[in-house]
Design an enzyme around this catalytic site. Sequence first.
Site, short mmCIF file in Angstrom:
data_model
loop_
_atom_site.label_atom_id
_atom_site.label_comp_id
_atom_site.label_asym_id
_atom_site.label_seq_id
_atom_site.Cartn_x
_atom_site.Cartn_y
_atom_site.Cartn_z
N ASP A 62 0.84 -1.20 0.00
CA ASP A 62 0.00 0.00 0.00
C ASP A 62 0.87 1.24 0.00
O ASP A 62 1.84 1.34 0.78
CB ASP A 62 -0.91 0.01 1.23
CG ASP A 62 -2.04 -1.00 1.12
OD1 ASP A 62 -2.38 -1.41 -0.01
OD2 ASP A 62 -2.59 -1.39 2.17
N TYR A 110 0.92 22.23 -13.02
CA TYR A 110 1.50 20.91 -13.29
C TYR A 110 2.96 21.03 -13.69
O TYR A 110 3.83 20.31 -13.19
CB TYR A 110 0.70 20.22 -14.40
CG TYR A 110 1.32 18.93 -14.89
CD1 TYR A 110 1.16 17.75 -14.19
CD2 TYR A 110 2.08 18.90 -16.08
CE1 TYR A 110 1.73 16.56 -14.63
CE2 TYR A 110 2.66 17.72 -16.53
CZ TYR A 110 2.48 16.56 -15.80
OH TYR A 110 3.05 15.40 -16.25
N LYS A 115 6.59 19.36 -12.01
CA LYS A 115 7.54 18.52 -12.74
C LYS A 115 8.91 19.18 -12.81
O LYS A 115 9.94 18.48 -12.83
CB LYS A 115 7.00 18.22 -14.15
CG LYS A 115 5.84 17.23 -14.15
CD LYS A 115 6.27 15.89 -13.56
CE LYS A 115 5.19 14.83 -13.68
NZ LYS A 115 5.64 13.52 -13.17
#
Length: 254
Positions: free
Chosen positions: A67, A160, A164
């Site tokens: 998990d 976004y 990155k």
Amino acid sequence: MVFDAVGNPQTILLLGGTSEIGLAICERYLRNASARIVLAVMPGDPGRDAAVEQMRKAGASAVDVVDFDALDTESHPAVIDQAFAGGDVDVAIVAFGLLGDAEELWQNQRKAVQIAGVNYTAAVSVGVLLGEKMRAQGSGQIIAMSSAAGERVRRSNFVYGSTKAGLDGFYLGLGEALREFGVRVLVIRPGQVRTRMSAHVKEAPLTVDKEYVAELAVTASAKGKELVWAPGAFRYVMMVLRHIPRPIFRKLPI
């Protein structure tokens, strides 16, 4: 022993265990030789069982699942400990992330913080832990999925892109820090890749398939490269864009 006698990994960890690109990279490695695959997957991810079956069909000698909640950074040490509990990890692929709606992200504080937490903070968290483990074992390969969007952040997807850019810088630096300990880090900067995550986005020039990225990742890792573009031509496109003055860059339809 870590890699086998001809350099094939015996254990591969995929953080983002249902990532289409990450699974494609694992499949490409398995074409060379069977290996144990460890999938670190978000609890409740509907793609979990399909990812396990995909790896089994691709020839994995074993598939283990742990998990992994990217936003729960306090749990990350235990996640990485569990992933390494069965022995050394030869290749670790960092391939989790969110894309989101570009226009919503810069106007929704909660979602902006969420994507920053997943794409950057969590990537740093697991990167530090992977570096610690691989430094101790004296070998290993980290493959970090960055993006061409982080090379020069654009107005069209700047939230976004900024996450990155941060991930990219961190893993390039991590590679420098780990070089002397026999650990290699490869940063991959793809443009648009045909996956479910990008299915709703208009296809851009130089878009590639996930299998192309996978082939590039495995080949570049074997050659000891630190940074590659997918496709390679994107490097030259971004080289030009990076040097365009901001007033002109602002007017470009990108």
